[in-house]
Enzyme design. Structure first.
Site, short mmCIF file in Angstrom:
data_model
loop_
_atom_site.label_atom_id
_atom_site.label_comp_id
_atom_site.label_asym_id
_atom_site.label_seq_id
_atom_site.Cartn_x
_atom_site.Cartn_y
_atom_site.Cartn_z
N LYS A 124 -39.84 7.91 -15.55
CA LYS A 124 -40.62 8.80 -15.54
C LYS A 124 -41.46 8.77 -14.31
O LYS A 124 -41.56 7.58 -13.41
CB LYS A 124 -41.77 8.58 -16.78
CG LYS A 124 -42.63 9.56 -16.81
CD LYS A 124 -43.71 9.35 -17.93
CE LYS A 124 -44.75 10.41 -18.26
NZ LYS A 124 -45.79 10.08 -19.19
N SER A 158 -45.76 13.61 -22.59
CA SER A 158 -45.38 14.19 -21.10
C SER A 158 -44.24 13.43 -20.53
O SER A 158 -43.58 13.94 -19.34
CB SER A 158 -46.54 13.70 -20.12
OG SER A 158 -46.89 12.48 -20.13
N SER A 170 -46.72 10.11 -25.62
CA SER A 170 -45.96 10.74 -24.48
C SER A 170 -44.42 10.24 -24.54
O SER A 170 -43.77 10.83 -23.61
CB SER A 170 -46.71 10.48 -23.08
OG SER A 170 -47.82 11.32 -23.10
#
Length: 611
Positions: free
Chosen positions: A211, A287, A311
């Site tokens: 990420k 996210s 997330s």
């Protein structure tokens, strides 16, 4: 303002709350009062919110209407504040576990974890083989060791797949950044190690995505923005990346994410809306949406995310993969954007719980002493998955009204999954009452928003706000409206909920919930350039996530089925602090019962296929 001050809730001390199924504590559903906005409407709203004349009034109304004043700001809470959810280590006497020495290297820890994995024959449940399954870390390792394929050949296929998925007509927007030359360089070095018979570990040559909230050379760390890397250059690998590289993993790039992690859809106006492999017209969640999607699409068996408000677990559930968030302090946070330092945690997204376990084995370990989460190093135990069938008397706690606060398809699917566990293993579900779930969600929102504002304050002073997405500009305005007094009140609620959950864990081994309240919803065209403000769906997506972050508890989501549209559904298990082995045991048991029904995504790449 005293004349207009909302009366706040007076909370009972945690020890006086009845947590049984007969409790008089009422369940309050999310009271979200904000219409969905995107496109031109979002721009108009931002203009009003950022104006000196209307902004303060609008923010006051938003906080009042969404019960922040009543449940947090003006609440009366007896407990003292707890600012960091650190839990002292205690021996849990978990069943079928193995103690791991603290002086082992990451590759040695991976080898220890491999010794705990079930034999291939044990993966067949009730005589059924799954109709579809993703390649695992051990599949890659065996293919490389046997010479059936090389890491370099896999990398060539991977680069081609990334390019195809990033281009029309797919435009999946999985990645913010990838470097084909760097991928092939790592793969060439891994191939040479296998040719010499000296792979670094079973992770050698295995592609892993990261990420874009985690520092990882040679890439900038954007946090999903167009500007953050200009103020905060990446100066090297995060601790978790160093550990993965020491095991020989191939780092394949930086995955897309919701800008600053400040939303739940995964729609990023700068880098594209990450699309769900099960239906590219729908969201991945956020996210860590890019990390969930690349695993679901078969581009890698594992990816790293950061879980500050579900997330990791939320997009994992929406994309039909495993999402694992360890206890706060279990994995070093150094080299991760400090956007939410008391609620955020590096987590693992994987096609199977075994793969999540192997990567967890590589990245967990003593935390550098300068970190917030520095405590005497907790002991590490690994679950012996060959013995999951013999783990006795697991008790699951369900807060029924909370559990049922989801779509009909999710409720039915998750209830059936619990029955499967009872039918196969005799594991019982007991009803409990967990109070003030909505207050905890709002206190967490206040906390993560305040910490994000504090972390970015020196950058925001020099930032042209037009460089940020319209949805994030709303988030930053709301975050900046929280006061120090409100932040402290939220931390008092944190302490209260930590005590409540400690009491719940005297009645059960884990808390069980659906992972999200709705399955993946459609990506609308008006959101592509501005992002979207959809707080009703957002509240439904985070509804079951917050305890893992706000209270620092470990949690895992496992895919357990699909809704009527064929979209994935996840079931979540939340554990007591440091109970990762028990969570992995339960997740493996659940996975074993559901994997025969696993379906292939619409967008999928088979990197180990035979030519």
């Amino acid at each position: 303002m005293g004349l207009f001050r909302d009366k706040g809730v007076v909370y009972k001390p945690a020890e006086n709350v009845n947590l049984g199924p007969d409790s008089d504590e009422s369940y309050l559903k999310a009271n979200v009062k904000a219409p969905r906005m995107a496109g031109f409407l979002a721009k108009i709203f931002v203009w009003f919110l950022e104006s000196r004349i209307f902004g303060a009034l609008l923010l006051y109304i938003l906080k009042k209407n969404n019960l922040i004043h009543k449940l947090v700001s003006n609440a009366v809470v007896e407990e003292s504040p707890v600012f960091v959810p650190l839990h002292p280590f205690e021996e849990l006497n978990e069943k079928e576990v193995k103690h791991i020495n603290s002086d082992l290297s990451p590759s040695e820890q991976v080898q220890q974890a491999i010794g705990c994995l079930p034999l291939p024959s044990e993966k067949i449940v009730n005589g059924l083989k799954p109709s579809f399954c993703r390649w695992t870390i051990m599949d890659y390792s065996k293919a490389y060791t046997s010479g059936e394929i090389t890491p370099y050949k896999v990398a060539e296929r991977l680069v081609a797949a990334i390019r195809e998925s990033s281009s029309p007509p797919l435009d999946m927007a999985f990645f913010i950044n990838y470097d084909a030359e760097d991928i092939l360089r790592q793969a060439k070095e891994s191939t040479l190690r296998y040719e010499r018979g000296t792979p670094m570990s079973a992770l050698d040559g295995v592609p892993i995505a990261i990420k874009d909230e985690i520092d990882c050379s040679p890439y900038p760390t954007t946090g999903g923005t167009k500007w953050l890397h200009k103020f905060r250059p990446c100066k090297g690998d995060a601790c978790c990346i160093v550990r993965l590289r020491s095991c020989g993993a191939i780092i394949i790039g930086k995955t897309n994410m919701h800008e600053l992690g400040a939303g739940t859809s995964g729609i990023n106006p700068h880098y594209g809306a990450t699309r769900n492999p099960y239906d590219p017209g729908r969201i991945t969640g956020g996210s860590s949406g890019g990390s969930a999607a690349v695993v679901a699409a078969g581009l890698c068996p594992v990816a790293l995310g950061v879980d500050g408000g579900g997330s990791v677990r939320m997009p994992a559930a929406l994309c039909g993969v495993v999402g694992f968030k360890p206890t706060f302090g279990r994995v070093p946070h150094s080299g991760v954007l400090p956007l939410n330092w008391t609620v955020g945690m590096v987590g693992v997204l994987a096609g199977t719980i075994e793969d999540a376990f192997l990567v967890y084995a590589a990245i967990n370990g003593p935390v550098p002493s300068h970190e917030t989460s520095a405590i005497p190093p907790p002991k590490v135990y690994f679950p012996i998955l060959q013995a999951t069938n013999s783990v006795p008397n697991i008790t699951l706690a369900r807060s029924r009204e909370w559990f049922n606060d989801c779509s009909d398809d999710i409720r039915t699917c998750c209830s059936q999954a619990l029955y499967k566990l009872y039918e196969k293993y005799g594991w019982k579900t007991v009803d409990v009452t967990i109070p003030d779930i909505e207050a905890m969600r709002l206190a967490h929102y206040l906390t993560i928003g305040s910490e994000c504002t504090a972390a970015l304050s020196s950058y925001l002073e020099n930032l042209d706000i037009a460089e940020s997405g319209w949805d994030v500009r709303v988030a930053l305005s709301v975050y900046g409206a929280f006061s120090g007094e409100e932040y402290i009140k939220a931390q008092k609620l944190r302490n209260r909920q930590m005590k409540v959950h400690r009491n719940i864990f005297t009645k059960a081994d884990v808390i069980v919930t659906p992972t999200v309240g709705v399955t993946a919803y459609p990506i609308l065209n008006d959101a592509l350039q501005t992002g979207e403000l959809d707080y009703i769906n957002g509240a439904a997506l985070v509804r079951f996530q917050i305890a893992g972050n706000f209270l620092g508890l470990p949690a895992v989501t496992v895919p357990v089925g699909y809704d009527k549209k064929g979209l994935p559904i996840g079931l979540q298990f939340i554990g007591r602090p440091w109970s990762e082995p028990t969570l992995i045991h339960i997740a493996y048991a659940m996975q074993s019962l559901c994997i025969p029904e696993c379906r292939k995504p619409q967008a999928f790449y088979d990197l180990l296929k035979k030519d």
